[in-house]
Write an enzyme that holds these catalytic residues in place. Sequence first.
Site, mmCIF file in Angstrom:
data_model
loop_
_atom_site.group_PDB
_atom_site.id
_atom_site.type_symbol
_atom_site.label_atom_id
_atom_site.label_comp_id
_atom_site.label_asym_id
_atom_site.label_seq_id
_atom_site.Cartn_x
_atom_site.Cartn_y
_atom_site.Cartn_z
ATOM 1 N N HIS A 148 34.671 42.365 29.226
ATOM 2 C CA HIS A 148 35.268 42.389 30.560
ATOM 3 C C HIS A 148 34.187 42.283 31.644
ATOM 4 O O HIS A 148 34.218 41.372 32.479
ATOM 5 C CB HIS A 148 36.055 43.700 30.721
ATOM 6 C CG HIS A 148 36.800 43.831 32.006
ATOM 7 N ND1 HIS A 148 38.173 43.955 32.061
ATOM 8 C CD2 HIS A 148 36.380 43.882 33.300
ATOM 9 C CE1 HIS A 148 38.560 44.072 33.321
ATOM 10 N NE2 HIS A 148 37.484 44.035 34.096
ATOM 11 N N GLU A 149 33.234 43.213 31.608
ATOM 12 C CA GLU A 149 32.253 43.301 32.684
ATOM 13 C C GLU A 149 31.155 42.236 32.595
ATOM 14 O O GLU A 149 30.766 41.653 33.607
ATOM 15 C CB GLU A 149 31.613 44.700 32.704
ATOM 16 C CG GLU A 149 32.598 45.836 32.913
ATOM 17 C CD GLU A 149 33.301 45.777 34.275
ATOM 18 O OE1 GLU A 149 32.770 45.115 35.194
ATOM 19 O OE2 GLU A 149 34.383 46.381 34.398
ATOM 20 N N HIS A 153 32.976 38.993 34.287
ATOM 21 C CA HIS A 153 32.500 39.120 35.668
ATOM 22 C C HIS A 153 31.066 38.610 35.834
ATOM 23 O O HIS A 153 30.781 37.804 36.724
ATOM 24 C CB HIS A 153 32.580 40.578 36.122
ATOM 25 C CG HIS A 153 33.973 41.114 36.210
ATOM 26 N ND1 HIS A 153 35.045 40.350 36.605
ATOM 27 C CD2 HIS A 153 34.475 42.356 35.955
ATOM 28 C CE1 HIS A 153 36.144 41.084 36.594
ATOM 29 N NE2 HIS A 153 35.819 42.307 36.197
ATOM 30 N N GLU A 182 40.361 39.448 37.600
ATOM 31 C CA GLU A 182 40.652 40.632 36.789
ATOM 32 C C GLU A 182 41.610 40.323 35.645
ATOM 33 O O GLU A 182 41.519 40.924 34.573
ATOM 34 C CB GLU A 182 41.214 41.748 37.676
ATOM 35 C CG GLU A 182 40.222 42.328 38.670
ATOM 36 C CD GLU A 182 39.030 42.997 38.001
ATOM 37 O OE1 GLU A 182 39.126 43.362 36.816
ATOM 38 O OE2 GLU A 182 37.993 43.149 38.664
#
Length: 305
Positions: A148-149, A153, A182
């Site tokens: 995710h991070e 991102h 997101e």
Amino acid sequence: MVIGATSPLNIESEREKWLLNPDTYNPQFTYRDEDAASRAARTVQASGALVGLAQRVLEGVLGRYGSESGYHQAVWGEVLTRGEADEMVSDYLSDNGMKGLVRVVWSPKSLVTNFAHNTSRHNRAGTLRLVPREGYYRRHRLLGLLDHELGTHMTRAFNHRASSPPWSLTKQGYFLSLASEEGLASLNTHQHLEDTSLFQPALLYWSCFQASSSSFCDLARKMKKYVDDPNRIWLECVRAKRGLSDTSLPGGLAKDQSTFDGIVRLLRFRRRLDPVLLHACKVSLETYEEARRAASRRGGGGGGP
């Protein structure tokens, strides 16, 4: 909107007060800049458009596992020690060619795992902030959070900035661009899990909707239907009510609805989207065709099956 402005300064002392009187005490939060926190909380209005779908996701998971704790144990894996979490992060950075690009810190002030982008011309892409609360990380969940991070991102931002010629995409509104960002990150969070039911994104959407018309105590009472751990109830209520000083009032920070909203919209168009292009730049669904044409001129991909 600066999300950091909505981080309460007195979160631990208010947590202790609330745990002693969870049915009657509404936390009174203080912020470094009260006006900035209040403005952030008003930036996004909570929506109920997908709340029925979110509830069906939540109830489906509880029907299979009995409780949120049962779901975590079965799907997220065993709890990690801090040393084990450090080792997993180090291995992830090495395996994905990110060594030297990411600074890793344990941040007691962070509510959740997050990646802070480096906006200077430094060699590092940014800082990964880990949460030191005991029992916070589980093996499969941590891998998902890293996807995710860092896998989403960090990768999108790094590729966008490193591209030559630079990407030039039409700027979108805050919620729309955040929903694509997101939503994609959360889909990546679930890619290695045996059960991809999206319980956490659904819970975030539901809790933000409930917070818009509930006090902190009322939200906590409602959340007992889906969350069985008081510490988890506290965390999710803080996420939904942050930005307010007096949490007896309705409202809060509704930006976390963007995750579930983005997932639903991305899945609706999934057959037309190229995952490589989605990670090549800071593209949203609204600018996807624009990015696809630009990628085609560069000689890159972007079509999708």
